[in-house]
Scaffold this active site. Structure first.
Site, PDB file in Angstrom:
ATOM      1  N   GLU A  59      50.722  16.742  11.057  1.00  0.00           N
ATOM      2  CA  GLU A  59      49.194  17.238  10.407  1.00  0.00           C
ATOM      3  C   GLU A  59      49.084  16.520   9.193  1.00  0.00           C
ATOM      4  O   GLU A  59      50.536  17.233   8.046  1.00  0.00           O
ATOM      5  CB  GLU A  59      48.984  18.461  10.583  1.00  0.00           C
ATOM      6  CG  GLU A  59      47.994  18.592  10.261  1.00  0.00           C
ATOM      7  CD  GLU A  59      47.451  19.892   9.999  1.00  0.00           C
ATOM      8  OE1 GLU A  59      45.987  20.558   9.755  1.00  0.00           O
ATOM      9  OE2 GLU A  59      47.704  21.065  10.350  1.00  0.00           O
ATOM     10  N   ASN A  75      51.540  30.527  18.632  1.00  0.00           N
ATOM     11  CA  ASN A  75      52.378  29.924  18.966  1.00  0.00           C
ATOM     12  C   ASN A  75      54.216  29.621  18.946  1.00  0.00           C
ATOM     13  O   ASN A  75      53.985  29.022  19.749  1.00  0.00           O
ATOM     14  CB  ASN A  75      51.504  28.311  19.396  1.00  0.00           C
ATOM     15  CG  ASN A  75      50.162  28.564  19.870  1.00  0.00           C
ATOM     16  OD1 ASN A  75      50.256  28.871  20.473  1.00  0.00           O
ATOM     17  ND2 ASN A  75      49.239  28.546  18.923  1.00  0.00           N
ATOM     18  N   GLU A  92      45.293  13.119  20.100  1.00  0.00           N
ATOM     19  CA  GLU A  92      45.745  14.062  19.247  1.00  0.00           C
ATOM     20  C   GLU A  92      46.855  13.738  18.243  1.00  0.00           C
ATOM     21  O   GLU A  92      45.697  14.119  16.983  1.00  0.00           O
ATOM     22  CB  GLU A  92      46.733  15.443  19.859  1.00  0.00           C
ATOM     23  CG  GLU A  92      45.547  16.401  20.977  1.00  0.00           C
ATOM     24  CD  GLU A  92      44.280  16.947  19.780  1.00  0.00           C
ATOM     25  OE1 GLU A  92      44.580  17.093  18.979  1.00  0.00           O
ATOM     26  OE2 GLU A  92      42.956  17.163  20.413  1.00  0.00           O
TER      27      GLU A  92
END
Length: 285
Positions: A147, A185, A138
């Protein structure tokens, strides 16, 4: 969900587990726990950076993985007894960003003491290898802390949640080893870990321990699009393939992206080799 550059996990809201750390100054670590030693009631050991006291006579029962031990809180000055040593960690991630320290991972283990601490030595090593495999995949070998496709940042705010996005619409982008994302989350993991991640999501890119803790929260408590947590998959015998399903479901499994599944399996087999254990069965999904 996959960004255009990084594979970003599509996490879904679910009930969180309690995993708050002890508060106050940490004590010195007791002698490290040994599976071959018999401990009488009241005996104190250290394990995964925490002190534990035996509730009754016990032998070969891992602190944190059974009810034989009482958690006495974090300790300092001990020896790491995590199944992955620092030299192995360095070998697995030779080009990692300096943010991702081995000590940060060790410090995070207190949040979920059953992680890589349940079952046989082979099972424990396989679970650690599976977790590190997905972190490798990831975050591209732990090279990325957040990201990099900023055009997607605004998408990770779900305003249908009653608490909204108090840190801003663009604040809940992917961060950490599994590119942890979405406001729901951050809220759920923060509640579980005793941290205000909803109000200050930047903690995940500022503190290595917190970054690893968010990944461990998902691993140990969330099914995602699968039918079990990744922890359950590895300790229950379902195998590595089910951890892929718990992360990305039909995006990869059941023919969704066989090349991606194969790439994850190859990384997992390499990491289990570094740890000196067999990969086990159930490798694909």
């Amino acid at each position: 969900m996959l960004s255009s550059v990084l594979a970003t996990v599509a996490l879904v809201p679910a009930a969180s587990a309690s995993a708050s750390a002890a508060t106050g100054p940490a004590a010195r670590c007791a002698p490290v726990w040994s599976s071959s030693t018999a401990y009488a009631a009241g005996g104190t050991v250290s394990h995964h950076g925490r002190n534990w006291t035996a509730k009754w006579w016990t032998q070969n029962e891992n602190p944190g993985a059974t009810g034989a031990w009482a958690d006495q809180g974090a300790c300092t000055g001990g020896v790491s007894d995590f199944v992955v040593g620092e030299a192995q960690f360095d070998e697995i991630f030779p080009d990692r960003n300096p943010f991702y320290t081995y000590q940060g991972l060790i410090d995070a283990l207190h949040a979920y003491p059953r992680f890589a601490n349940t079952g046989t030595p082979a099972t424990r090593a396989q679970e650690a290898a599976a977790f590190l495999t997905h972190a490798d995949f990831e975050s591209v070998g732990l090279q990325y802390v957040k990201e990099i496709n900023e055009d997607n940042y605004w998408r990770k705010c779900d305003y249908s949640q009653p608490y909204g996005c108090p840190a801003g619409q663009k604040a809940y982008y992917g961060r950490g080893p599994i590119m942890f994302s979405w406001n729901f989350n951050y809220k759920a993991a923060g509640d579980a870990l005793g941290l205000d991640l909803l109000g200050n999501p930047w903690l995940v890119e500022q503190d290595p321990s917190i970054a690893w803790q968010t990944a461990l929260w998902y691993w140990n408590t969330q099914n995602g699009p699968g039918t079990m947590t990744s922890h359950e998959a590895m300790v229950g015998g379902a195998g590595f393939g089910e951890t892929i399903r718990s992360l990305n479901g039909a995006l990869e499994c059941d023919g969704g992206n066989p090349a991606s599944v194969a790439a994850r399996v190859a990384k997992y087999e390499r990491i289990t080799s570094v740890l000196g254990t067999a990969p086990g069965s159930g490798l694909t999904c």
